[in-house]
Design an enzyme around this catalytic site. Structure first.
Site: not given
Ligand code: K1U
Ligand code: ZN
Length: 173
Positions: A46, A51, A97, A139, A143
């Site tokens: 993912g 990010q 992560c 998850h 973010h």
């Protein structure tokens, strides 16, 4: 297509709330393509736009992945995702992560979810997810709200991992 740099904790950008995508256009589709390339190369299952430094409510997932023998990849891009239902029962997964490299911890989340989102053509879709896909989507949506899996842990565990990440960054610079 391009590989994008992945921001790592404790970068303050990762604690910010991302903004809705106003229009699903070629620029967004190019970003989605670059995010898939970056996710598969990492490798990961993912990736949220924040990010890679883009403050937009957009994420990609593929819990099957590229290169798994006998399995077709299952890439999914979710734009402006909203969780509309969660199950009463929970599931625990050991999460990782790409923004918290080399650290893993058990996180408890609803086991099943319904999520509404826009696809790459701007069409409204809804998806029922369970298993690792449900965990991964939750998850990634975290973010978009500036939440890391570390925020689901005790302050003691979180601060221990954050101290190690700061040390790793100092050693690398
Ligand atoms: O940083 C991210 O958001 C991606 C993260 C997603 C995730 C993993 C596990 C549980 C929930 C969400 C990752 O992909 S970490 C790497 C990883 O889990 C993995 C990498 C290669 C093969 C299989 C898994
Ligand atoms: Zn993550």
């Amino acid at each position: 297509m391009a590989l994008l740099p992945i921001y790592t904790a404790p970068d303050p950008l990762l604690k910010t709330v991302s903004k809705p995508v106003e229009e699903v256009n070629d620029e967004i589709r190019r970003l989605i393509g670059d995010m898939f390339d970056t996710m598969y190369a990492a490798p990961g299952i993912g990736l949220a736009a924040i990010q890679v430094g883009v403050q937009k409510r957009l994420l990609v997932v593929d819990v099957v992945g590229r290169g798994q023998e006998g399995k077709e990849p299952e890439p999914l891009a979710l734009i402006n995702p909203e969780i509309t239902w969660v199950s009463d029962h929970d599931a625990t997964y050991e999460e990782g992560c790409l923004s918290v490299p080399e650290h893993y911890a058990d996180v408890v989340r609803p086991a099943e979810i319904e999520v509404e989102y826009l696809d790459e053509n701007g069409k409204k879709q809804s998806l029922h997810a369970d298993g690792l896909l449900a965990t991964c989507i939750q998850h990634e949506i975290d973010h978009l709200d500036g939440i890391l899996f570390l925020d689901h842990l005790s302050a003691l565990k979180r601060n221990m991992i954050l101290r190690k990440l700061i040390k790793q960054k100092k050693l690398a610079s």
